[in-house]
Design an enzyme around this catalytic site. Sequence first.
Site, PDB file in Angstrom:
ATOM      1  N   ASP A 198      -1.906  -0.943   6.058  1.00 55.78           N
ATOM      2  CA  ASP A 198      -2.058  -0.317   7.364  1.00 55.78           C
ATOM      3  C   ASP A 198      -3.503   0.003   7.687  1.00 55.78           C
ATOM      4  O   ASP A 198      -3.798   0.475   8.781  1.00 55.78           O
ATOM      5  CB  ASP A 198      -1.235   0.982   7.456  1.00 55.78           C
ATOM      6  CG  ASP A 198      -1.846   2.104   6.629  1.00 55.78           C
ATOM      7  OD1 ASP A 198      -2.050   3.199   7.184  1.00 55.78           O
ATOM      8  OD2 ASP A 198      -2.130   1.889   5.445  1.00 55.78           O
ATOM      9  N   ASP A 230       0.874  -1.165   0.000  1.00 55.20           N
ATOM     10  CA  ASP A 230       0.000   0.000   0.000  1.00 55.20           C
ATOM     11  C   ASP A 230       0.914   1.219   0.000  1.00 55.20           C
ATOM     12  O   ASP A 230       2.123   1.102   0.227  1.00 55.20           O
ATOM     13  CB  ASP A 230      -0.893  -0.023   1.233  1.00 55.20           C
ATOM     14  CG  ASP A 230      -1.786   1.196   1.339  1.00 55.20           C
ATOM     15  OD1 ASP A 230      -2.357   1.612   0.317  1.00 55.20           O
ATOM     16  OD2 ASP A 230      -1.882   1.753   2.450  1.00 55.20           O
ATOM     17  N   CYS A 231       0.360   2.403  -0.248  1.00 55.07           N
ATOM     18  CA  CYS A 231       1.197   3.603  -0.288  1.00 55.07           C
ATOM     19  C   CYS A 231       1.052   4.437   0.980  1.00 55.07           C
ATOM     20  O   CYS A 231       1.949   4.482   1.812  1.00 55.07           O
ATOM     21  CB  CYS A 231       0.859   4.438  -1.523  1.00 55.07           C
ATOM     22  SG  CYS A 231       1.999   5.826  -1.793  1.00 55.07           S
TER      23      CYS A 231
END
Length: 219
Positions: free
Chosen positions: A169, A10-11
Amino acid sequence: MKQPKLVIFDCDGVLVDTENTVNKELSGWLRKAGMDVDYQYCRKTFSGRSMISVQKEVEAQGYSLGEDFVERWNAGLPDLFATHGVEAIPHVRDFIEAVRARDIPYCVASSARVSKMHVTLGTTGLLPYFEDVLFSASMVGRAKPFPDLFLHAAATMGFDPADCIVIEDSVPGTQAGISAGMRVFSYHGDPHTNRDGLAAAGGILFDDMRELAGLIPLD
């Protein structure tokens, strides 16, 4: 646990520390639209979500954000990050380098638009790692928590979902990875992260990027 054939990052919140800044800004926008919300509500409810899905949920509750909300939001991000700054998540660069050293393919699959990732990854110096392997929710029909984005990334990269791992997250992102049939490692280093939600979604929890190489067999 076998070595992964593909690592999907994920970013926001995994590679770059943007969730606090973005959700503080979003809470202001929603209050202007008449919603009685605060930063904590946005952080818990909308982290990991695409802005299209945020708009749909908000307007389903009877609040109007305007037809051009997503465009206005994205247009303002460069100034927002220029004002508040963007930092890489502590020690994530070391993990990326460990993956690269073992020639394990990797990519990013984010709810954010590619243009936003170029800004945040570019500001932190991480963009050269990922420039050619950026996947956005705008490329698929359904955003997280649906598995579409992770499945699209895996298929494009040429790997079976069972051979992929996801670093997330957010609760929607963790749910999406699990639904895609992938192992998900859920980072909760930020004190505002919904740790209990990540656990309930099925993520393998960790709170320090230095732990990750020990959790995932890279050799």
